[in-house]
Design a protein around this motif. Structure first.
Motif, mmCIF file in Angstrom:
data_model
loop_
_atom_site.group_PDB
_atom_site.id
_atom_site.type_symbol
_atom_site.label_atom_id
_atom_site.label_comp_id
_atom_site.label_asym_id
_atom_site.label_seq_id
_atom_site.Cartn_x
_atom_site.Cartn_y
_atom_site.Cartn_z
ATOM 1 N N LEU A 1 0.844 -1.187 0.000
ATOM 2 C CA LEU A 1 0.000 0.000 0.000
ATOM 3 C C LEU A 1 0.888 1.250 0.000
ATOM 4 C CD1 LEU A 1 -2.624 -1.226 2.635
ATOM 5 C CD2 LEU A 1 -2.805 -1.300 0.149
ATOM 6 N N PRO A 2 0.311 2.429 -0.254
ATOM 7 C CA PRO A 2 1.121 3.659 -0.267
ATOM 8 C C PRO A 2 1.941 3.825 1.014
ATOM 9 C CG PRO A 2 -1.048 4.105 -1.150
ATOM 10 C CD PRO A 2 -1.092 2.701 -0.632
ATOM 11 N N LEU A 3 3.186 4.241 0.849
ATOM 12 C CA LEU A 3 4.092 4.394 1.980
ATOM 13 C C LEU A 3 3.681 5.563 2.869
ATOM 14 C CD1 LEU A 3 7.554 4.025 0.169
ATOM 15 C CD2 LEU A 3 6.063 2.220 1.048
ATOM 16 N N ALA A 4 4.118 5.513 4.127
ATOM 17 C CA ALA A 4 3.995 6.650 5.048
ATOM 18 C C ALA A 4 5.409 7.076 5.433
ATOM 19 C CB ALA A 4 3.196 6.262 6.280
ATOM 20 N N ARG A 5 5.666 8.365 5.380
ATOM 21 C CA ARG A 5 7.008 8.888 5.640
ATOM 22 C C ARG A 5 6.982 9.796 6.860
ATOM 23 N NH1 ARG A 5 9.886 13.077 1.434
ATOM 24 N NH2 ARG A 5 11.992 13.169 2.356
ATOM 25 N N THR A 6 7.809 9.504 7.843
ATOM 26 C CA THR A 6 7.933 10.353 9.025
ATOM 27 C C THR A 6 9.127 11.277 8.814
ATOM 28 O OG1 THR A 6 7.014 8.629 10.454
ATOM 29 C CG2 THR A 6 8.256 10.398 11.522
ATOM 30 N N ILE A 7 8.862 12.573 8.820
ATOM 31 C CA ILE A 7 9.906 13.583 8.617
ATOM 32 C C ILE A 7 10.138 14.292 9.945
ATOM 33 C CG2 ILE A 7 10.566 15.657 7.328
ATOM 34 C CD1 ILE A 7 8.669 14.725 5.123
ATOM 35 N N PHE A 8 11.394 14.329 10.374
ATOM 36 C CA PHE A 8 11.729 14.898 11.681
ATOM 37 C C PHE A 8 12.119 16.371 11.543
ATOM 38 C CE2 PHE A 8 12.421 10.361 11.946
ATOM 39 C CZ PHE A 8 11.799 10.045 13.153
ATOM 40 N N ASN A 9 11.640 17.184 12.516
ATOM 41 C CA ASN A 9 11.943 18.613 12.521
ATOM 42 C C ASN A 9 13.305 18.903 13.131
ATOM 43 O OD1 ASN A 9 9.369 19.125 11.491
ATOM 44 N ND2 ASN A 9 8.486 19.103 13.554
ATOM 45 N N GLY A 10 13.742 18.023 14.048
ATOM 46 C CA GLY A 10 15.006 18.261 14.746
ATOM 47 C C GLY A 10 16.192 18.031 13.841
ATOM 48 N N ASN A 11 17.337 18.499 14.278
ATOM 49 C CA ASN A 11 18.538 18.315 13.472
ATOM 50 C C ASN A 11 19.688 17.708 14.273
ATOM 51 O OD1 ASN A 11 19.196 20.378 15.118
ATOM 52 N ND2 ASN A 11 19.558 21.910 13.510
ATOM 53 N N GLY A 12 19.339 17.008 15.333
ATOM 54 C CA GLY A 12 20.422 16.362 16.078
ATOM 55 C C GLY A 12 20.246 16.464 17.569
ATOM 56 N N ARG A 13 21.311 16.209 18.294
ATOM 57 C CA ARG A 13 21.287 16.038 19.736
ATOM 58 C C ARG A 13 20.750 17.246 20.490
ATOM 59 N NH1 ARG A 13 20.170 13.934 24.239
ATOM 60 N NH2 ARG A 13 21.704 14.044 25.882
#
Length: 838
Positions: free
Chosen positions: A696-708
């Protein structure tokens, strides 16, 4: 690249050579209609048909395992002769360029339909009335008496009262059998009136649960005189009324509590020449008087002190090892000759002088009903030159039901020798190299309790294994059109209404998943639905055991915040032999055990983050792992135990997380190298073996953070279960945007491999993370993900046009499709064994 090119060139040359050879074959390009594929045990037949260069058209109720060998399918219910004839007629009308040159079947239950088709389309074959007279055991006995052919005294039993006067027709010992039976199923030797009554009740109660019985025209039984003598099989090729080939093989029959079991056969026969001549003369007389002009015939007979008796006339090639041992002994290919007869291609008389080899065919039987738990074929077995063929049909974890519970066996083999004594010695040697163990169904076994009122009554396994087998046969006959007629069970965590907060912060009660599914199915017209919950395990077990549900929608996830029981629930349903949706014991147990899952993925070269694990704080951790690392509980789901602190950048932080995971959460720890990129959820429907897999169509989780120093790019427990989206450090795209086709295909293919390697069934979800270079890594596999409306799987299904009711029905449908061709308790990590000596 050079090696690959050489391999490709070699294959092309081989294909060209085969094609060239095929063109010199007068069968090349002929169209053969094959009625019914039979079980996968018939695979060797279809392989041979393709080697002959034939165009194979199959008439069957559905496309199945034979797909790679079939040029065209004609789909119809083969038990409905009118529908089948019309389907063939329609196929020819829609394909006017196609001409069917012949029709054949290798499946006993389709002999009559094949005869009907040969008459209707003017093809070489056996007239329908003749075929029915041979196929119906009562009509065959009547025919023998009418034509003064020696036959046992007999009586047709239409109702129980007919047994009261049986003494007037037949003396004890006697035999009872179905008039349309096969493979010795429900054939029982009787010594007295009590055994007769018990056996009749046993057959009438249980015959409908026998899989092949669904294709029998009638379920009536015949009682006849028991004939004491040497049983043989006579295999013949008949063309234009002339016998072109015949051979006799001796049977090794044995009885188990008066049930007849074929142990094996030996060819050529060791009977005196006079007895063999009498048997061949009997077969010729019977076939001539029946009016059979053409066909490959498997004739069963007995030679006694009073002379030869016909037992059965099977109007198709003999099953199992018959093809193998005749080819090995006489160099006669029954498949090719049967096809030639069906196509009207003339065959010359085949004269037999001396056998090439002496052959014994042997069935591998269990001594009692149970489950196959060990199977060991010695590694030197395939090098034994006297082993002609071996086929093992059962897998570890499969039930094996022997009389009176069922009529199954593990498989068969053929062994050769320079003479019959030599072949027997070789058989003993080879059997010693095949070890298997059956766990018996008994009163102390977790598989269920066995009780037996008499030696002829059905053994009761978890109330009655035969009733459960009937249930499975029932859903095997179900189609997507008549799902609403099934009794659907829904098994979940509980049916208490959860309390949730709506937008203004006020509490409200929401339907539990079980109730939501129940309401949806009722709206769609499902009449009978039962909800089960595991609040009280013993009570639920009893309820399910005593229910008449056809299939259970298994939506159980956890109990007391633990997913560890999920695999046990599937095992419980397997023990009860209740068909259910979703994955079986092996996949569920492996899915929740992240350490075991990682080992399996690594073994199969599935990309996954570099890792190690610890069961105690003293366990050494691989110091080649590169920080940052993430420490996870190895047997928890739903992100339990995952926090932002789970990602560690040095050994000190790692030790803190190991202590928390092992001591506080009471879980082994999984330590992985941290992958910083986006996360993809891959939702999958279907089953690999049924060829209905789809992503089925994929789901993509995109993160707002850029590291530690903001937040790590992980889905921790707090953010996952926080309904306030403004506080989350990621968002979800479904379907994903601006993703390359290459990456999408790569993610999809890796997910499918992982899903199949874990042997997931019906539906599942694979979590994949990518690094900065867009390299995908499998994080985990969820065999039975949540199917609530707000979950990823349903959201993916909704993108391809499914509403929630469609979604639930699709899960039920793919599960039923899976059960149609599989045993109930499959799903354990094993594969069939099969090889040939060369």
């Amino acid at each position: 690249m050079r090696i690959k090119k050489k391999e490709i060139i070699s294959r092309i040359k081989k294909q060209f050579k085969n094609k060239k050879n095929s063109r010199h074959n007068d069968l090349y390009g002929k169209t053969l209609l094959v009625v019914h594929t039979g079980s996968i045990k018939k695979k060797f037949i279809f392989q041979k048909l393709k080697k002959l260069g034939l165009k194979v058209v199959v008439l069957h109720k559905k496309k199945d395992w034979a797909q790679p060998y079939v040029d065209d399918w004609i789909l119809a219910e083969t038990t409905n002769y009118k529908e089948s004839v019309e389907a063939v007629k329609s196929f020819l009308t829609q394909n006017p360029e196609r001409k069917i040159d012949g029709v054949i079947t290798f499946w006993e239950e389709s002999v009559l339909l094949t005869a009907r088709l040969s008459e209707r389309f003017n093809l070489v074959g056996i007239p329908y009335n003749v075929a029915k007279r041979a196929r119906n055991k009562f009509l065959f006995r009547e025919f023998c008496e009418l034509n003064k052919i020696r036959a046992p005294r007999h009586k047709l039993i239409r109702k129980k009262d007919d047994l009261l006067t049986i003494d007037e027709y037949v003396d004890f010992p006697m035999v009872i059998k179905p008039i349309y039976g096969s493979s010795s199923a429900f054939v029982i030797k009787l010594e007295n009136k009590q055994e007769l009554l018990e056996s009749y009740e046993y057959i009438k109660k249980n015959i409908s649960s026998y899989v092949d019985a669904a294709e029998w025209d009638e379920l009536e039984v015949l009682v006849e005189e028991y004939i004491d003598g040497d049983e043989v099989d006579i295999d013949l090729l008949l063309q234009n009324g002339k016998i072109k080939f015949s051979t006799i093989s001796d049977n090794f029959n044995k009885t188990k509590e008066s049930f007849f079991i074929d142990s094996g056969q030996a060819i050529p026969s060791s009977l005196p020449n006079r007895d063999q001549e009498e048997l061949l003369a009997l077969a010729e007389e019977v076939l001539e008087k029946l009016g059979i002009q053409n066909g490959c015939i498997h004739f069963e007979a007995k030679t006694t002190k009073d002379g030869a008796y016909p037992i059965e006339v099977n109007l198709r090639m003999g099953g199992d090892y018959v093809y193998s041992y005749i080819r090995a002994a006489w160099n006669v290919d029954l498949i090719e000759y049967a096809v030639r007869i069906a196509l009207g291609s003339y065959i010359k008389q085949i004269k037999l002088i001396h056998p090439r080899k002496y052959i014994i065919g042997w069935d591998l039987h269990a001594d009692y009903s149970g489950m196959l738990v060990e199977l060991d074929l010695h590694k030197k077995l395939k090098n034994k030159r006297h082993l002609e063929e071996i086929h093992i049909h059962k897998q570890i974890g499969d039930p094996i039901l022997v009389p009176p519970e069922g009529y199954e066996y593990l498989g068969w083999l053929t062994v050769s020798g320079d003479n019959m004594l030599d072949a027997q010695d070789n058989l003993t040697d080879i059997l010693a190299m095949i070890q298997y163990k059956i766990v018996k169904f008994h009163s102390d076994s977790s598989m269920g309790k066995t009780s037996r009122r008499s030696r002829f009554s059905s053994a009761v396994l978890n109330k009655d294994v035969l009733l459960k087998a009937a249930k499975i046969a029932h859903i095997r006959r179900a189609s997507k059109k008549n799902l609403k007629n099934l009794h659907i069970g829904i098994l979940g965590d509980n049916i208490e209404s959860p309390v949730i907060l709506n937008g203004n912060g006020k509490k409200r009660h929401a339907l539990s998943l079980e109730k939501e599914i129940e309401q949806e199915l009722k709206r769609r017209g499902y009449g009978k639905i039962t909800v089960f919950t595991l609040g009280n395990l013993e009570k639920t077990f009893t309820q399910i055991k005593n229910s008449d549900v056809d299939v259970i929608l298994n939506v159980f996830q956890k109990r007391e915040e633990s997913s560890l029981l999920e695999a046990h629930v599937a095992a419980m349903l397997d023990i009860l032999q209740i068909p259910y949706t979703g994955s079986a014991l092996f996949a569920l147990a492996t899915g929740v055990d992240k350490i075991k899952a990682k080992k399996i993925l690594q073994f199969h070269d599935i990309p996954t983050p570099r890792w190690d694990y610890a069961y105690t704080l003293d366990d050494e951790i691989d110091d080649s792992l590169e920080y940052p690392l993430i420490v996870k509980p190895a047997n928890k789901d739903f992100s339990i135990g995952i926090t932002q602190d789970s990602v560690v950048i040095n050994r000190k932080e790692m030790q803190v997380q190991l202590k928390k995971t092992i001591n506080q959460l009471k879980s082994p720890a999984l330590i992985e190298e941290y992958i910083s990129g986006d996360e993809y959820d891959v939702s999958i429907f279907g089953n690999d073996e049924e060829r209905d897999l789809r992503v089925l169509p994929l789901a993509r989780t995109i993160f707002n953070g850029n590291g530690r120093r903001t937040k790590w790019n992980i889905i921790d427990y707090a953010s996952k279960w926080n309904n306030n989206n403004s506080n989350k450090h990621y968002y979800i795209q479904q379907p994903p945007k601006n993703i390359s086709k290459r990456l999408e295909s790569l993610i999809t293919e890796i997910a499918l491999d992982a899903y199949n390697i874990l042997e997931c069934f019906d539906y599942g979800r694979v979590e994949i993370k990518i690094d900065e270079s867009n390299n995908p890594y499998v994080l985990e596999i969820n065999p039975n993900p949540q199917i609530n409306k707000n979950e990823t799987l349903y959201k993916a299904a909704s993108l391809v046009g499914m509403d929630y009711g469609d979604f639930i029905e699709e899960i039920i449908s793919v599960a039923i499709n899976r059960y149609k061709n599989q045993s109930v308790t499959y799903g354990l990590p094993s594969r069939s064994f099969q090889f040939k000596s060369i």
